[in-house]
Design an enzyme around this catalytic site. Structure first.
Site, mmCIF file in Angstrom:
data_model
loop_
_atom_site.group_PDB
_atom_site.id
_atom_site.type_symbol
_atom_site.label_atom_id
_atom_site.label_comp_id
_atom_site.label_asym_id
_atom_site.label_seq_id
_atom_site.Cartn_x
_atom_site.Cartn_y
_atom_site.Cartn_z
ATOM 1 N N LYS A 1 -1.463 -9.339 2.823
ATOM 2 C CA LYS A 1 -0.717 -8.900 4.032
ATOM 3 C C LYS A 1 -1.603 -7.928 4.802
ATOM 4 O O LYS A 1 -2.289 -7.092 4.205
ATOM 5 C CB LYS A 1 0.601 -8.237 3.628
ATOM 6 C CG LYS A 1 1.343 -7.623 4.824
ATOM 7 C CD LYS A 1 2.809 -7.368 4.547
ATOM 8 C CE LYS A 1 3.119 -6.073 3.840
ATOM 9 N NZ LYS A 1 2.685 -4.852 4.542
ATOM 10 N N GLU B 1 -1.678 -5.449 8.585
ATOM 11 C CA GLU B 1 -0.864 -4.836 9.646
ATOM 12 C C GLU B 1 -1.542 -5.031 10.999
ATOM 13 O O GLU B 1 -2.733 -4.706 11.141
ATOM 14 C CB GLU B 1 -0.698 -3.337 9.366
ATOM 15 C CG GLU B 1 0.101 -3.052 8.111
ATOM 16 C CD GLU B 1 0.346 -1.558 7.894
ATOM 17 O OE1 GLU B 1 -0.036 -0.738 8.758
ATOM 18 O OE2 GLU B 1 0.913 -1.216 6.842
ATOM 19 N N ASP C 1 -1.125 -6.055 -0.205
ATOM 20 C CA ASP C 1 -1.571 -5.423 1.047
ATOM 21 C C ASP C 1 -3.079 -5.207 1.033
ATOM 22 O O ASP C 1 -3.629 -4.682 0.055
ATOM 23 C CB ASP C 1 -0.919 -4.032 1.188
ATOM 24 C CG ASP C 1 0.345 -4.073 2.016
ATOM 25 O OD1 ASP C 1 0.506 -4.993 2.849
ATOM 26 O OD2 ASP C 1 1.186 -3.170 1.838
ATOM 27 N N GLU D 1 8.931 -4.191 10.608
ATOM 28 C CA GLU D 1 9.404 -2.909 10.078
ATOM 29 C C GLU D 1 9.952 -2.035 11.202
ATOM 30 O O GLU D 1 9.281 -1.820 12.233
ATOM 31 C CB GLU D 1 8.235 -2.194 9.361
ATOM 32 C CG GLU D 1 8.633 -0.854 8.759
ATOM 33 C CD GLU D 1 7.650 -0.312 7.729
ATOM 34 O OE1 GLU D 1 6.691 -1.016 7.345
ATOM 35 O OE2 GLU D 1 7.847 0.840 7.311
ATOM 36 N N ASP E 1 0.843 -1.202 0.000
ATOM 37 C CA ASP E 1 0.000 0.000 0.000
ATOM 38 C C ASP E 1 0.878 1.252 0.000
ATOM 39 O O ASP E 1 0.379 2.376 -0.062
ATOM 40 C CB ASP E 1 -1.000 0.001 1.159
ATOM 41 C CG ASP E 1 -0.340 -0.083 2.506
ATOM 42 O OD1 ASP E 1 0.901 -0.172 2.582
ATOM 43 O OD2 ASP E 1 -1.072 -0.046 3.523
HETATM 44 O O1 KIV Z 1 3.609 -1.127 1.633
HETATM 45 C C1 KIV Z 1 4.803 -1.488 1.681
HETATM 46 O O2 KIV Z 1 5.622 -1.195 0.803
HETATM 47 C C2 KIV Z 1 5.226 -2.280 2.838
HETATM 48 C C3 KIV Z 1 6.688 -2.521 3.001
HETATM 49 C C4 KIV Z 1 7.365 -1.321 3.508
HETATM 50 C C5 KIV Z 1 6.964 -3.707 3.838
HETATM 51 O O3 KIV Z 1 4.408 -2.680 3.617
#
Ligand code: KIV
Length: 272
Positions: free
Chosen positions: A121, A123, A91, A190, A52
């Protein structure tokens, strides 16, 4: 050629767990469009993240919050069309999974069905446990993301290193153990202290992929536009630049402008 490039014709979630068990580090980069994904995949990257971070890099937003599910599906489907070998992780954007598990599952299904991505993914830890369980129960592979979670930037207030204090570090470790127990196939960490990241990686069997989390984890991820030096104003300590594309591109554009203005381009050979 890396061991993984020779060994795996297609990277799956299982290959990543195997790579960790065999001590082979996992390489991961972002891509948001067909052309970039084709180059990154062709170079032999193990995992492509349709992050994202497209919200910042592609759309110019200050944070990752504004990007929508439809926009993520657009980026992910462009990437999937290019990829032959890498595992594509997409994401789930802010607002598409936090409110309730049913909505989380609906969003994850849309990503899988409409983009053809291979996994998603999310968070967060304990707070989104029920959503993760529901997505996993539908057979969708989930990658976790702990430490600095940019979708919560307004809660943190800054992009500085997370989990420096004992209490936050312990919660992060508990969350990582929980993600493994639930059945997540990997985890991004991260911007956390390297010692903590290594401790997490040693405590779980699923791969831990770090960004600003030191070398003691199982793999590394960077934003491709950052490592290519296109986003030259972004200078975190963890970033290694492999090119200075900002300067290279600026000079190519300047040369083109000069050639057009001077009528040097097109030449006789460059016309019909
Ligand atoms: O959105 C993204 O690029 C990420 C990375 C920084 C792991 O989540």
């Amino acid at each position: 050629m890396s061991v993984a490039k020779k060994k795996y014709k297609r990277i799956t979630t299982k290959s990543l767990v195997e790579m960790k068990a065999n001590g082979e580090k996992i390489s991961m980069l972002t891509a948001y469009d067909y052309t970039m994904a084709k180059i990154v995949d062709g170079a032999g990257i193990d995992v492509i993240l349709v992050g994202d971070s497209a919200s910042n890099v592609m759309a110019g937003h200050e944070t990752t919050l504004p990007i929508t599910l439809n926009e993520m599906i657009y980026h992910a489907s462009s990437v999937v069309r290019a990829v032959e070998r890498s595992l594509v992780v997409v994401d789930l954007p802010f607002g598409s999974y936090q409110s309730d598990p049913k909505e989380a599952l609906r969003s994850a299904i849309r990503i899988m069905k409409e983009s053809g991505g291979h996994s998603i993914k999310v968070e967060g830890g304990k707070e989104i446990k029920e959503s993760i369980k529901r997505i996993l129960n539908a057979g969708i592979p989930v990658m976790g993301h702990l430490g600095l979670t940019p979708q919560s930037i307004y809660k943190f207030g800054t992009y500085t290193v997370r989990a420096k204090e004992e209490e936050e570090a312990e919660k992060l470790l508990e969350d990582a153990l929980m993600l493994e127990r639930l059945g997540c196939f990997a985890l991004v960490l991260e911007k956390v202290p390297a010692a903590l990241a290594e401790r997490v990686a040693k405590s779980i069997t699923i791969p831990v992929i770090g960004i600003g989390a030191g070398g003691g984890v199982d793999g590394q991820v960077l934003v491709t536009h950052d490592m290519l030096g296109m986003t030259h104003e972004f200078n975190p300590r963890f970033l290694r630049r492999y090119l200075d594309l900002y300067s290279e591109m600026t000079s190519a554009f300047k040369n083109y402008i000069a050639d057009v203005k001077s009528k040097d381009f097109p030449s006789e050979k460059e016309q019909y």
